[in-house]
Design a protein around this motif. Structure first.
Motif, mmCIF file in Angstrom:
data_model
loop_
_atom_site.group_PDB
_atom_site.id
_atom_site.type_symbol
_atom_site.label_atom_id
_atom_site.label_comp_id
_atom_site.label_asym_id
_atom_site.label_seq_id
_atom_site.Cartn_x
_atom_site.Cartn_y
_atom_site.Cartn_z
ATOM 1 N N UNK A 1 10.463 -2.730 6.993
ATOM 2 C CA UNK A 1 11.379 -3.514 6.165
ATOM 3 C C UNK A 1 10.841 -3.749 4.755
ATOM 4 N N UNK A 2 9.574 -3.468 4.525
ATOM 5 C CA UNK A 2 9.027 -3.450 3.165
ATOM 6 C C UNK A 2 9.283 -2.048 2.613
ATOM 7 N N UNK A 3 10.448 -1.886 1.996
ATOM 8 C CA UNK A 3 11.031 -0.552 1.827
ATOM 9 C C UNK A 3 11.082 -0.077 0.375
ATOM 10 N N UNK A 4 10.132 -0.470 -0.458
ATOM 11 C CA UNK A 4 10.169 -0.086 -1.868
ATOM 12 C C UNK A 4 10.254 1.426 -2.034
ATOM 13 N N UNK B 1 8.571 -9.772 0.208
ATOM 14 C CA UNK B 1 7.629 -9.396 1.263
ATOM 15 C C UNK B 1 8.164 -9.826 2.619
ATOM 16 N N UNK B 2 8.037 -8.926 3.599
ATOM 17 C CA UNK B 2 8.456 -9.219 4.966
ATOM 18 C C UNK B 2 7.313 -8.918 5.930
ATOM 19 N N UNK B 3 6.966 -9.886 6.765
ATOM 20 C CA UNK B 3 6.006 -9.645 7.832
ATOM 21 C C UNK B 3 6.682 -8.904 8.968
ATOM 22 N N UNK B 4 6.056 -7.843 9.471
ATOM 23 C CA UNK B 4 6.691 -7.012 10.495
ATOM 24 C C UNK B 4 5.728 -6.752 11.646
ATOM 25 N N UNK B 5 6.230 -6.018 12.650
ATOM 26 C CA UNK B 5 5.389 -5.620 13.776
ATOM 27 C C UNK B 5 4.496 -4.429 13.437
ATOM 28 N N UNK B 6 4.691 -3.867 12.254
ATOM 29 C CA UNK B 6 3.831 -2.766 11.779
ATOM 30 C C UNK B 6 3.085 -3.246 10.524
ATOM 31 N N UNK B 7 2.117 -4.154 10.689
ATOM 32 C CA UNK B 7 1.538 -4.856 9.534
ATOM 33 C C UNK B 7 0.792 -3.963 8.557
ATOM 34 N N UNK B 8 0.283 -2.812 9.007
ATOM 35 C CA UNK B 8 -0.434 -1.943 8.078
ATOM 36 C C UNK B 8 0.502 -1.334 7.042
ATOM 37 N N UNK B 9 1.810 -1.438 7.269
ATOM 38 C CA UNK B 9 2.801 -0.936 6.314
ATOM 39 C C UNK B 9 3.468 -2.072 5.543
ATOM 40 N N UNK B 10 2.977 -3.292 5.705
ATOM 41 C CA UNK B 10 3.570 -4.432 5.000
ATOM 42 C C UNK B 10 3.037 -4.473 3.573
ATOM 43 N N UNK B 11 3.513 -3.531 2.774
ATOM 44 C CA UNK B 11 3.012 -3.317 1.422
ATOM 45 C C UNK B 11 4.210 -3.140 0.491
ATOM 46 N N UNK B 12 4.177 -3.807 -0.647
ATOM 47 C CA UNK B 12 5.248 -3.678 -1.619
ATOM 48 C C UNK B 12 4.883 -2.761 -2.785
ATOM 49 N N UNK B 13 3.610 -2.720 -3.165
ATOM 50 C CA UNK B 13 3.187 -1.893 -4.301
ATOM 51 C C UNK B 13 2.262 -0.798 -3.768
ATOM 52 N N UNK B 14 2.719 0.442 -3.809
ATOM 53 C CA UNK B 14 1.994 1.571 -3.223
ATOM 54 C C UNK B 14 1.069 2.188 -4.273
ATOM 55 N N UNK B 15 -0.227 2.016 -4.096
ATOM 56 C CA UNK B 15 -1.157 2.378 -5.174
ATOM 57 C C UNK B 15 -1.143 3.869 -5.474
#
Length: 479
Positions: A300-303, A318-332
């Protein structure tokens, strides 16, 4: 406009491989200097000055290689100027000797049109081990050969930290500090980091999100005097060695399907947060691997999914999800992709990133968006879709997906077109995310190395979401 040729033909002649910044402010440097620099001194990211283009003959010759043999051939293209081949072979062999499966990254067939690439057979049961076992050994090698001080600083949404720590714990001449968002990683991920008792390891739990941790890291690396005073080295995928090591398993998976008689391009569906893993696949495609679509799967963090749909790159809520390693808004790693999208025009990339810093958004024109869609498809997967996918595949195939892998498989199912074959990357062992899996009434047995974590004491320091608080800890630890 500053453009550079992005490819060089791969042949018997050695390539003089150098690395430059996506923003154009760093003179070409060798591989060792590139991994020691980490984040480019101008604030950009380092990329190969040119990418080797592999011939069909090279691909055919490599088809039967073992994983370490293939890794040696591919990594030598990027590193052999600095690391003699026999030394590189020792680094590769020792890195993948720690994996539990003889194939290192085995491919499992679920259906004729869907395979799973299992990347979780390393020491910490996560795909990050593939690159970080190698990078840990690489840093130790560079430290011995050059006398360099290796003080590693990294941020994690869960898996990078455990893998990075495992890769360097107890190694002479190396210290590592990892930041993770306090209370926002899984229990197993947190234990894998904080139960390590080696004195060369410091865990900082930041009161914030992973994006906060990542921002602090990038700002500290951009503070060049501080970076040089404390000899800071990068372990995150801002370090180009991470990306290069991850390209290998795309080639390996393609060759396994070729052995089974598949002759055409292969799609890869990749659970995506920081854009590093899927960017490695993009590099493999640019090098000549017959990749069809790179399927970008977000939660759901779908930037990134919104970018492929609209051409606008802009963080959302920001959304906390069941896949926390993907809970990222800014992709370096997105900046590295912009460099290739704009054909090596570093001036444009620098301007876009400055605009993102000031305005919080980047928008590409329609002609560029069409180019994006030639390589990428993108799908966002909701929390409930993720859990439903876990339950459906467990019931239908007896195969247990972790929540991140489930996002990739769900995206692959949305993409599925007749005649296409997709490899979905499995980024973590399901035991690392038992809290989510139990929500669908599925029970599993922990592997013994994970089970033993629960009785161990922890070492962790909680800090506020501020550069100064982190700096204070670093000065004491690295000083």
């Amino acid at each position: 406009m500053r453009r550079r040729p992005l490819h060089t033909q791969c042949c018997d002649k050695e390539i003089d491989m150098k690395y430059i910044s996506t923003r154009g402010g760093v003179a070409p440097i060798g591989f060792t200097d590139a991994i020691l620099m980490g984040l480019a001194d101008d604030g950009g990211l380092l990329v190969p000055e040119q990418l080797p283009r592999l011939s069909d003959d090279a691909l055919k010759a490599w088809r039967s290689l073992s994983y370490p043999e293939l890794a040696l051939e591919l990594l030598a293209l990027f590193m052999e100027e600095d690391i003699p081949r026999d030394e590189l072979k020792r680094l590769v062999d020792s890195s993948y000797a720690t994996f539990r499966d003889p194939h290192v990254t085995p491919v499992v067939k679920l259906r004729d049109d869907l395979h799973v690439l299992e990347l979780f057979h390393g020491p910490t049961f996560a795909f990050k081990d593939v690159a970080l076992q190698f990078l840990g050994n690489l840093y130790a090698y560079v430290s011995r050969k050059t006398g360099s001080v290796i003080h590693i600083l990294g941020a994690t949404s869960g898996d990078t930290g455990a893998s990075a720590i495992e890769g360097v714990r107890g190694k002479e001449g190396i210290k590592i500090c990892i930041l993770h968002p306090h209370g926002k990683v899984s229990r197993v991920q947190e234990l894998q980091m904080t139960t390590v008792q080696d004195d060369n390891v410091l865990n900082l739990a930041v009161e914030g999100t992973f994006d906060d941790c990542q921002r602090i890291i990038k700002e500290l690396f951009a503070d060049v005097p501080f970076k040089r005073q404390y000899h800071l080295r990068a372990i995150n995928s801002i370090n180009i060695a991470r990306i290069l090591a991850q390209t290998v398993y795309y080639f390996y998976a393609y060759f396994r399907l070729a052995e089974q008689g598949h002759a055409g391009p292969v799609n890869f569906s990749v659970p995506t947060g920081n854009f590093g893993d899927i960017f490695a696949g993009y590099i493999a495609k640019r090098m000549g691997l017959p990749v069809g679509k790179l399927v970008l799967a977000t939660n759901e963090n779908d930037i990134l999914a919104r970018f492929v749909a609209s051409g606008v790159y802009q963080p959302g809520e920001f959304r906390g999800t069941y896949s926390p390693s993907m809970d990222i808004q800014v992709a370096s790693n997105f900046e590295r992709y912009l460099y290739y999208l704009y054909d090596g025009d570093t001036g444009t990339v620098a301007a876009l990133m400055e605009r993102f810093k000031s305005e919080g958004r980047i928008e590409v024109p329609q002609d560029m968006l069409r180019r994006v869609r030639e390589d990428f498809a993108a799908y966002s997967v909701s929390n409930e879709e993720c859990l439903d996918t876990i339950a459906r595949y467990y019931e239908s195939y007896g195969y247990l997906l972790d929540p991140h892998t489930a996002c990739g498989v769900a995206a692959a199912d949305k993409r599925s077109d007749e005649g296409e074959v997709t490899v979905s990357l499995s980024t973590a062992h399901p035991a690392k995310f038992d809290e989510a899996i139990r929500l669908r009434n599925i029970s599993q047995v922990y592997p013994e190395p994970i089970q033993t974590l629960f009785g161990k004491p922890r070492r962790v320091t909680v800090v506020g979401n501020a550069n100064d608080q982190v700096k204070e800890q670093l000065e004491a630890f690295f000083g």
